[in-house]
Design a protein around this motif. Structure first.
Motif, PDB file in Angstrom:
ATOM      1  N   VAL A  82      -7.458 -45.272  -2.254  1.00  0.00           N
ATOM      2  CA  VAL A  82      -8.676 -45.042  -1.099  1.00  0.00           C
ATOM      3  C   VAL A  82      -9.681 -44.552  -2.138  1.00  0.00           C
ATOM      4  N   GLN A  83     -10.801 -45.280  -1.952  1.00  0.00           N
ATOM      5  CA  GLN A  83     -12.023 -44.658  -2.624  1.00  0.00           C
ATOM      6  C   GLN A  83     -13.068 -44.082  -1.760  1.00  0.00           C
ATOM      7  N   PHE A  84     -13.164 -42.701  -2.202  1.00  0.00           N
ATOM      8  CA  PHE A  84     -13.898 -41.877  -1.416  1.00  0.00           C
ATOM      9  C   PHE A  84     -15.253 -41.855  -1.478  1.00  0.00           C
ATOM     10  N   ILE A  85     -15.595 -42.868  -2.372  1.00  0.00           N
ATOM     11  CA  ILE A  85     -17.147 -43.059  -2.544  1.00  0.00           C
ATOM     12  C   ILE A  85     -17.433 -44.746  -2.474  1.00  0.00           C
ATOM     13  N   LYS A  86     -18.252 -44.881  -1.745  1.00  0.00           N
ATOM     14  CA  LYS A  86     -18.453 -46.508  -1.648  1.00  0.00           C
ATOM     15  C   LYS A  86     -19.687 -46.771  -2.174  1.00  0.00           C
ATOM     16  N   GLY A  87     -19.661 -47.814  -3.097  1.00  0.00           N
ATOM     17  CA  GLY A  87     -21.060 -48.138  -3.663  1.00  0.00           C
ATOM     18  C   GLY A  87     -21.022 -49.042  -4.995  1.00  0.00           C
ATOM     19  N   ALA A  88     -22.138 -49.279  -5.551  1.00  0.00           N
ATOM     20  CA  ALA A  88     -21.959 -50.077  -6.614  1.00  0.00           C
ATOM     21  C   ALA A  88     -21.065 -50.195  -7.578  1.00  0.00           C
ATOM     22  N   PHE A  89     -20.569 -48.784  -8.000  1.00  0.00           N
ATOM     23  CA  PHE A  89     -19.706 -48.525  -8.803  1.00  0.00           C
ATOM     24  C   PHE A  89     -18.623 -48.945  -8.739  1.00  0.00           C
TER      25      PHE A  89
ATOM     26  N   VAL B 166     -11.678 -48.680   1.224  1.00  0.00           N
ATOM     27  CA  VAL B 166     -12.710 -48.123   0.906  1.00  0.00           C
ATOM     28  C   VAL B 166     -13.302 -47.242   2.004  1.00  0.00           C
ATOM     29  N   MET B 167     -13.684 -46.032   1.686  1.00  0.00           N
ATOM     30  CA  MET B 167     -14.315 -45.195   3.099  1.00  0.00           C
ATOM     31  C   MET B 167     -15.465 -45.961   3.552  1.00  0.00           C
ATOM     32  N   GLY B 168     -15.304 -46.210   4.778  1.00  0.00           N
ATOM     33  CA  GLY B 168     -16.365 -46.533   5.746  1.00  0.00           C
ATOM     34  C   GLY B 168     -17.459 -47.006   5.196  1.00  0.00           C
ATOM     35  N   GLU B 169     -18.610 -46.488   5.477  1.00  0.00           N
ATOM     36  CA  GLU B 169     -20.170 -47.034   5.224  1.00  0.00           C
ATOM     37  C   GLU B 169     -20.408 -46.183   3.888  1.00  0.00           C
ATOM     38  N   GLY B 170     -19.663 -45.342   3.410  1.00  0.00           N
ATOM     39  CA  GLY B 170     -20.234 -44.334   2.307  1.00  0.00           C
ATOM     40  C   GLY B 170     -21.105 -43.336   2.801  1.00  0.00           C
ATOM     41  N   TYR B 171     -20.995 -42.056   2.046  1.00  0.00           N
ATOM     42  CA  TYR B 171     -21.851 -41.204   2.586  1.00  0.00           C
ATOM     43  C   TYR B 171     -23.135 -41.228   2.914  1.00  0.00           C
ATOM     44  N   THR B 172     -23.787 -40.653   3.963  1.00  0.00           N
ATOM     45  CA  THR B 172     -25.362 -40.585   4.033  1.00  0.00           C
ATOM     46  C   THR B 172     -25.770 -39.482   2.969  1.00  0.00           C
ATOM     47  N   TRP B 173     -25.003 -38.564   2.643  1.00  0.00           N
ATOM     48  CA  TRP B 173     -25.745 -37.313   1.889  1.00  0.00           C
ATOM     49  C   TRP B 173     -26.594 -36.810   2.550  1.00  0.00           C
ATOM     50  N   ASP B 174     -26.810 -36.661   3.897  1.00  0.00           N
ATOM     51  CA  ASP B 174     -27.887 -36.353   4.481  1.00  0.00           C
ATOM     52  C   ASP B 174     -27.441 -35.017   5.357  1.00  0.00           C
ATOM     53  N   THR B 175     -28.081 -33.981   5.195  1.00  0.00           N
ATOM     54  CA  THR B 175     -27.388 -32.791   5.653  1.00  0.00           C
ATOM     55  C   THR B 175     -27.744 -32.931   7.217  1.00  0.00           C
TER      56      THR B 175
ATOM     57  N   ARG C 288       7.638 -46.073   0.259  1.00  0.00           N
ATOM     58  CA  ARG C 288       7.358 -47.524  -0.486  1.00  0.00           C
ATOM     59  C   ARG C 288       6.156 -47.493  -1.504  1.00  0.00           C
ATOM     60  N   TYR C 289       5.240 -46.742  -1.267  1.00  0.00           N
ATOM     61  CA  TYR C 289       4.287 -46.608  -2.371  1.00  0.00           C
ATOM     62  C   TYR C 289       4.530 -45.966  -3.685  1.00  0.00           C
ATOM     63  N   HIS C 290       4.656 -46.419  -4.691  1.00  0.00           N
ATOM     64  CA  HIS C 290       4.957 -45.507  -6.005  1.00  0.00           C
ATOM     65  C   HIS C 290       3.849 -44.869  -6.521  1.00  0.00           C
ATOM     66  N   MET C 291       2.562 -45.339  -6.220  1.00  0.00           N
ATOM     67  CA  MET C 291       1.547 -44.709  -6.683  1.00  0.00           C
ATOM     68  C   MET C 291       0.386 -44.725  -5.728  1.00  0.00           C
ATOM     69  N   VAL C 292      -0.510 -43.521  -5.547  1.00  0.00           N
ATOM     70  CA  VAL C 292      -1.505 -43.605  -4.492  1.00  0.00           C
ATOM     71  C   VAL C 292      -2.687 -43.161  -5.379  1.00  0.00           C
ATOM     72  N   LEU C 293      -3.858 -43.776  -5.487  1.00  0.00           N
ATOM     73  CA  LEU C 293      -4.955 -43.426  -6.394  1.00  0.00           C
ATOM     74  C   LEU C 293      -5.882 -43.010  -5.148  1.00  0.00           C
ATOM     75  N   LEU C 294      -6.404 -41.645  -5.191  1.00  0.00           N
ATOM     76  CA  LEU C 294      -7.538 -41.219  -4.590  1.00  0.00           C
ATOM     77  C   LEU C 294      -8.872 -41.056  -5.167  1.00  0.00           C
ATOM     78  N   ASP C 295      -9.488 -42.206  -5.410  1.00  0.00           N
ATOM     79  CA  ASP C 295     -10.650 -42.091  -6.135  1.00  0.00           C
ATOM     80  C   ASP C 295     -11.757 -41.373  -5.796  1.00  0.00           C
ATOM     81  N   GLU C 296     -12.244 -40.521  -6.372  1.00  0.00           N
ATOM     82  CA  GLU C 296     -13.481 -39.682  -6.120  1.00  0.00           C
ATOM     83  C   GLU C 296     -13.044 -38.704  -4.958  1.00  0.00           C
TER      84      GLU C 296
END
Lengths: 203, 203
Positions: free
Chosen positions: A67-74, A92-101, A126-134
């Motif tokens: 699961v990628q918690f930041i969506k973006g070019a990277f 990949v997390m939805g639309e990415g953050y708005t970073w907008d308060t 059944r999942y041997h490894m879970v990567l929680l990116d960012e």
């Protein structure tokens, strides 16, 4: 790294449960078991290290989740490479953050929807490894409830590896983790020297 | 990190050449170019980070090369995963080191044969990225000539990324590099807690 215990009692309970597990592990030190690994700090290589471990696990024929918690070019390179491989469940997390308060609710909702995907995998042996990116970024901005995240990580199947990446790992996550690496910047081409981020290395 | 300049003049020449290139880069900072990245330090994640960048580059459709300067159980997962992928040129150093002072010549010969593979790729601009996994160990034991290695790295095609992993990166390599990350151990399950190394994470 920071202290952000909202509920010290649950932290103490988790630490007591961890101590019990550690004692059991040490008593049967030859047994394989899942590791909670945290890759944090400001240096380059946190996410790429997580993805390298994913490749290694796939090389062993393991089933993995991301699961990628930041969506973006990277994330485009990893996503293109891993998403359609067999044995990979990639989110990949939805639309990415708005970073907008002004629209914090939307960010919180997106992060929590991503966590639901993570939790589903953290409950499935059944999942041997879970990567929680960012994931650490989502915790840093308090888009997710830290206690819930820690409880879900701790409750995962005994043999499952979990890898959490991102700057600013909270101290309670570090306490819970088995292995923690902090990536330190010795020098950085792009920041120090004004060079554009490079495809393949940075993107 | 250590200073092991055998020929300070060549070091000075390399640094002058690097300065010239850096000035040109800064003058046209929007141009893409190859990066020399060093991943060092005692913490977990150096090789896996290199392999993650390899995956990212493959996701961009790049052609990549790998030379592993340590052969052993640790490399089996990556090797199984990457070796037979398209666009990957994968080499593992001969029989591995004997680590035997009685048979140092054999180790030197194995390391130098591996470097010949590396050099071939470092002279070929069809390779977008060359991963030199655990090269620092071969340098540490002086199985390779440091000046030759640095000269070959510096002479590589302008657009080619090179990634060097391993503990104990020599100071001259750090000086030549564009980006350097040092991986610091915050905690380590296996060493601190006597837990067996885990397949997928460590192996």
């Amino acid at each position: 790294m920071r202290e952000n215990a909202k509920t010290p009692e649950r932290h103490a309970q988790r630490m007591a449960a961890k101590q019990k597990i550690m004692n059991e592990r040490i008593a049967r030190a030859d047994k394989e078991q899942g590791i909670l690994l945290v890759l944090t700090g400001p240096g380059k290589g946190k996410s790429s290290s997580g993805f390298g471990m994913l490749a290694r696990a796939l090389g062993h024929g393991m089933k993995v989740g991301v699961v990628q918690f930041i969506k973006g070019a990277f994330s485009t390179g990893e996503e293109a490479f891993f998403r359609n491989l067999p044995n990979v469940d990639y989110h990949v997390m939805g639309e990415g953050y708005t970073w907008d308060t002004q629209d914090r609710e939307r960010d919180v909702a997106a992060a929590n929807a991503a966590w639901e995907q993570a939790k589903r995998m953290l409950q499935d042996d059944r999942y041997h490894m879970v990567l929680l990116d960012e994931l650490n970024i989502a915790l840093r901005y308090e888009y997710l409830d830290l206690d819930q995240v820690l409880d879900d990580l701790q409750a995962r199947p005994e043999m499952q590896h979990a890898i959490v990446t991102g700057r600013y790992a909270p101290q309670q996550l570090i306490d819970l983790a088995d292995t923690v690496t902090e990536m330190k910047v010795v020098k950085h081409a792009f920041k120090d020297q004004g060079i554009k981020a490079q495809k393949g290395i940075e993107l």
